[in-house]
Design an enzyme around this catalytic site. Structure first.
Site, PDB file in Angstrom:
ATOM      1  N   ASP A 116       0.761  -1.334  -0.101  1.00 18.50           N
ATOM      2  CA  ASP A 116       0.061  -0.036  -0.167  1.00 18.50           C
ATOM      3  C   ASP A 116       0.809   1.321   0.087  1.00 18.50           C
ATOM      4  O   ASP A 116       1.834   1.126   0.279  1.00 18.50           O
ATOM      5  CB  ASP A 116      -0.770  -0.003   1.341  1.00 18.50           C
ATOM      6  CG  ASP A 116      -1.969  -1.057   1.329  1.00 18.50           C
ATOM      7  OD1 ASP A 116      -2.208  -1.593   0.230  1.00 18.50           O
ATOM      8  OD2 ASP A 116      -2.341  -1.544   2.323  1.00 18.50           O
TER       9      ASP A 116
HETATM   10  N1  URA Z   1      -1.287  -5.788   4.081  1.00 16.96           N
HETATM   11  C1  URA Z   1      -1.788  -4.642   4.089  1.00 16.96           C
HETATM   12  O1  URA Z   1      -2.794  -4.259   4.506  1.00 16.96           O
HETATM   13  N2  URA Z   1      -1.097  -3.703   3.381  1.00 16.96           N
HETATM   14  C2  URA Z   1       0.046  -3.945   2.673  1.00 16.96           C
HETATM   15  O2  URA Z   1       0.623  -3.019   2.088  1.00 16.96           O
HETATM   16  C3  URA Z   1       0.701  -5.239   2.799  1.00 16.96           C
HETATM   17  C4  URA Z   1      -0.088  -6.074   3.389  1.00 16.96           C
END
Ligand code: URA
Length: 240
Positions: free
Chosen positions: A103
């Site tokens: 993310d």
């Molecule tokens: N899980 C999440 O919620 N975000 C990420 O970036 C990776 C795994």
């Protein structure tokens, strides 16, 4: 396979396409010991290409460990945000891409490569390559939640999540520090797993993928090539 000489040199990081054209014109490049006709000359990948007297061997695939900072997206291109590839210099080969996604606000380990087969194997839902995250989470994480994560959680998908290993590193009523290992890669999975037990992820960082651990001597936004040993172990772990 044949490839243009200027592309060969640019892909191997000797310079940008226009820089390497200059080098060729300035007679700083030899192909099998002879001066090439020009930048457009085709070379075999097995030819001996040298630049300023140094042999530039062809490498089919390249593998980099990147410490993704928050605030950039994992996509190859994005009109609004900085992307992970913006952290690589212009003279790197153009076919590099990040394997999987983190993310925008997640930091940590991202593999950058041009090896499509490896990427495919790593991301295959059948493979269950473990991914370990460090997280700061709101509230006190309990042993009961450790058990819930181990059993699998309902996060609004068809099936509950696969068993995940949650380790509490520190906790107080306000905030907990944990390490979580999951073997899937569902959208926002870690955040959704904590939401399922009424908690919020305040900070998230991926610290390992399979056998590959984030090199803590890297700063955010930095990368380095994988060592041969890291690559071997990593490939073995994704082979079955
Ligand atoms: N899980 C999440 O919620 N975000 C990420 O970036 C990776 C795994």
């Amino acid at each position: 396979m044949q490839i243009r000489l200027d592309k060969y040199l640019a892909d191997m990081g000797v310079g940008t396409r226009s820089q390497v054209k200059q080098y060729i014109r300035k007679k700083q490049v030899l192909v099998n010991g002879s001066l090439p006709k020009g930048p457009e000359q085709k070379v075999e990948l097995t030819d001996t290409v040298s630049f300023q007297g140094q042999v530039i061997s062809w490498q089919e695939h390249e593998y980099f460990m990147f410490y993704k900072p928050a605030g950039c997206v994992s996509a190859g291109k994005d009109n609004y945000h900085k992307t992970v590839l913006d952290y690589f210099p212009e003279n790197k080969r153009k076919d590099l891409f990040p394997v999987g996604r983190l993310d925008i606000d997640t930091e940590g380990l991202l593999l950058i490569t041009n090896d499509g087969d490896l990427s495919h194997r790593l991301l295959s839902p059948k493979k269950h390559v473990p991914k370990t995250y460090f997280a700061r989470v709101s509230g006190r994480v309990t042993e009961e939640e450790v058990q819930k994560f181990a059993r699998g959680l309902e996060i609004g998908e068809k099936k509950p999540t696969l068993p995940a290993r949650l380790e509490i590193l520190a906790s107080d009523p306000e905030v907990s520090l944990v390490e979580l290992t999951i073997t899937e890669g569902k959208f926002h999975q870690v955040k959704r797993m904590f939401e399922a037990v009424g908690k919020k992820v305040l900070y998230l960082k991926r610290i390992a993928m399979g056998d590959l651990r984030l090199d803590e001597s890297l700063q955010t936004g930095e990368y380095r090539e994988l060592t041969e040993e890291e690559l071997e172990k990593f490939k073995q772990g994704t082979a079955q």
